[in-house]
Design a protein around this motif. Structure first.
Motif, PDB file in Angstrom:
ATOM      1  N   HIS A 122       2.701   6.036  -7.095  1.00  0.00           N
ATOM      2  CA  HIS A 122       1.558   6.187  -8.012  1.00  0.00           C
ATOM      3  C   HIS A 122       1.563   5.069  -9.051  1.00  0.00           C
ATOM      4  O   HIS A 122       1.508   5.314 -10.259  1.00  0.00           O
ATOM      5  N   ALA A 168       2.448   1.684  -3.481  1.00  0.00           N
ATOM      6  CA  ALA A 168       1.424   1.985  -4.484  1.00  0.00           C
ATOM      7  C   ALA A 168       1.055   3.465  -4.421  1.00  0.00           C
ATOM      8  O   ALA A 168       0.905   4.121  -5.459  1.00  0.00           O
ATOM      9  N   LYS A 169       0.935   3.995  -3.190  1.00  0.00           N
ATOM     10  CA  LYS A 169       0.590   5.407  -3.013  1.00  0.00           C
ATOM     11  C   LYS A 169       1.752   6.318  -3.374  1.00  0.00           C
ATOM     12  O   LYS A 169       1.601   7.265  -4.134  1.00  0.00           O
ATOM     13  N   PHE A 200      -7.498  -0.885  -1.655  1.00  0.00           N
ATOM     14  CA  PHE A 200      -7.155   0.200  -2.583  1.00  0.00           C
ATOM     15  C   PHE A 200      -8.416   0.944  -3.028  1.00  0.00           C
ATOM     16  O   PHE A 200      -8.405   2.167  -3.124  1.00  0.00           O
ATOM     17  N   THR A 257       0.832  -1.205   0.000  1.00  0.00           N
ATOM     18  CA  THR A 257       0.000   0.000   0.000  1.00  0.00           C
ATOM     19  C   THR A 257       0.866   1.254   0.000  1.00  0.00           C
ATOM     20  O   THR A 257       0.609   2.198  -0.757  1.00  0.00           O
ATOM     21  N   THR A 306      -4.283   2.062  -8.011  1.00  0.00           N
ATOM     22  CA  THR A 306      -3.461   0.910  -8.410  1.00  0.00           C
ATOM     23  C   THR A 306      -4.333  -0.334  -8.557  1.00  0.00           C
ATOM     24  O   THR A 306      -5.174  -0.615  -7.722  1.00  0.00           O
ATOM     25  N   LYS A 324      -9.174   4.784  -2.161  1.00  0.00           N
ATOM     26  CA  LYS A 324      -9.121   5.564  -3.398  1.00  0.00           C
ATOM     27  C   LYS A 324      -7.712   5.600  -3.979  1.00  0.00           C
ATOM     28  O   LYS A 324      -7.253   6.641  -4.485  1.00  0.00           O
ATOM     29  N   ILE A 325      -7.034   4.456  -3.925  1.00  0.00           N
ATOM     30  CA  ILE A 325      -5.726   4.301  -4.555  1.00  0.00           C
ATOM     31  C   ILE A 325      -5.992   3.652  -5.915  1.00  0.00           C
ATOM     32  O   ILE A 325      -6.562   2.563  -5.971  1.00  0.00           O
TER      33      ILE A 325
END
Length: 81
Positions: free
Chosen positions: A33, A29-30, A73, A26, A80, A77-78
Protein backbone atom coordinates in the motif's frame (compact mmCIF):
# COMPACT_ATOMS: atom_id res chain seq x y z
CA UNK A 1 1.03 16.86 11.73
CA UNK A 2 0.83 15.11 8.38
CA UNK A 3 0.56 11.34 8.01
CA UNK A 4 3.68 9.29 7.40
CA UNK A 5 4.04 8.33 3.74
CA UNK A 6 5.10 4.87 2.61
CA UNK A 7 7.62 5.33 -0.18
CA UNK A 8 9.06 2.38 -2.09
CA UNK A 9 12.39 2.41 -3.93
CA UNK A 10 13.09 0.09 -6.85
CA UNK A 11 16.62 0.38 -8.11
CA UNK A 12 18.43 -1.42 -10.88
CA UNK A 13 20.42 -1.09 -14.04
CA UNK A 14 17.21 -0.94 -16.09
CA UNK A 15 19.04 -1.81 -19.31
CA UNK A 16 16.32 -1.71 -20.50
CA UNK A 17 13.40 -1.49 -18.07
CA UNK A 18 11.12 -4.42 -18.87
CA UNK A 19 7.82 -6.02 -17.91
CA UNK A 20 9.48 -7.90 -15.03
CA UNK A 21 10.47 -4.60 -13.41
CA UNK A 22 6.94 -3.24 -13.86
CA UNK A 23 5.30 -6.39 -12.47
CA UNK A 24 7.60 -6.29 -9.43
CA UNK A 25 6.79 -2.62 -8.87
CA UNK A 26 3.05 -3.25 -9.22
CA UNK A 27 3.13 -6.20 -6.83
CA UNK A 28 4.84 -4.29 -4.04
CA UNK A 29 2.80 -1.13 -4.59
CA UNK A 30 -0.34 -3.21 -4.01
CA UNK A 31 0.93 -5.44 -1.20
CA UNK A 32 2.63 -2.67 0.78
CA UNK A 33 0.00 0.00 0.00
CA UNK A 34 2.71 2.43 -1.06
CA UNK A 35 1.92 6.12 -1.36
CA UNK A 36 4.79 6.63 -3.79
CA UNK A 37 7.20 4.46 -5.73
CA UNK A 38 10.51 5.68 -7.11
CA UNK A 39 12.28 3.85 -9.94
CA UNK A 40 16.00 4.57 -9.62
CA UNK A 41 18.36 3.53 -12.42
CA UNK A 42 21.96 3.03 -11.34
CA UNK A 43 24.45 5.55 -12.72
CA UNK A 44 27.58 3.53 -13.41
CA UNK A 45 27.08 0.08 -11.84
CA UNK A 46 30.41 -1.37 -10.72
CA UNK A 47 29.32 -4.98 -11.22
CA UNK A 48 28.47 -4.50 -14.92
CA UNK A 49 30.93 -4.26 -17.78
CA UNK A 50 31.25 -1.16 -19.93
CA UNK A 51 28.86 -2.50 -22.59
CA UNK A 52 25.72 -1.20 -20.91
CA UNK A 53 23.63 1.62 -22.33
CA UNK A 54 24.61 5.10 -21.13
CA UNK A 55 23.14 6.28 -17.83
CA UNK A 56 21.34 9.17 -19.54
CA UNK A 57 19.50 6.89 -21.97
CA UNK A 58 18.64 4.36 -19.23
CA UNK A 59 17.26 7.26 -17.17
CA UNK A 60 15.07 8.36 -20.09
CA UNK A 61 13.85 4.78 -20.63
CA UNK A 62 13.07 4.46 -16.92
CA UNK A 63 11.10 7.72 -17.00
CA UNK A 64 9.04 6.38 -19.92
CA UNK A 65 8.45 3.09 -18.07
CA UNK A 66 7.36 5.09 -15.01
CA UNK A 67 4.77 6.94 -17.08
CA UNK A 68 3.39 3.62 -18.33
CA UNK A 69 3.41 2.28 -14.77
CA UNK A 70 1.48 5.32 -13.51
CA UNK A 71 -1.15 4.75 -16.22
CA UNK A 72 -1.41 1.09 -15.21
CA UNK A 73 -1.84 2.09 -11.55
CA UNK A 74 -4.72 4.39 -12.53
CA UNK A 75 -6.34 1.63 -14.57
CA UNK A 76 -5.88 -0.91 -11.77
CA UNK A 77 -7.06 1.60 -9.13
CA UNK A 78 -3.76 1.41 -7.24
CA UNK A 79 -3.36 4.71 -5.38
CA UNK A 80 0.45 4.71 -5.55
CA UNK A 81 2.03 7.71 -7.30
Amino acid sequence: MSAIKKIGLLGGTFDPPHLGHLKLATHFAKVLHLDELLLIPSGEPWQKDSKITSAEIRFQLTEAAGIDLARAFLYLKIPTR
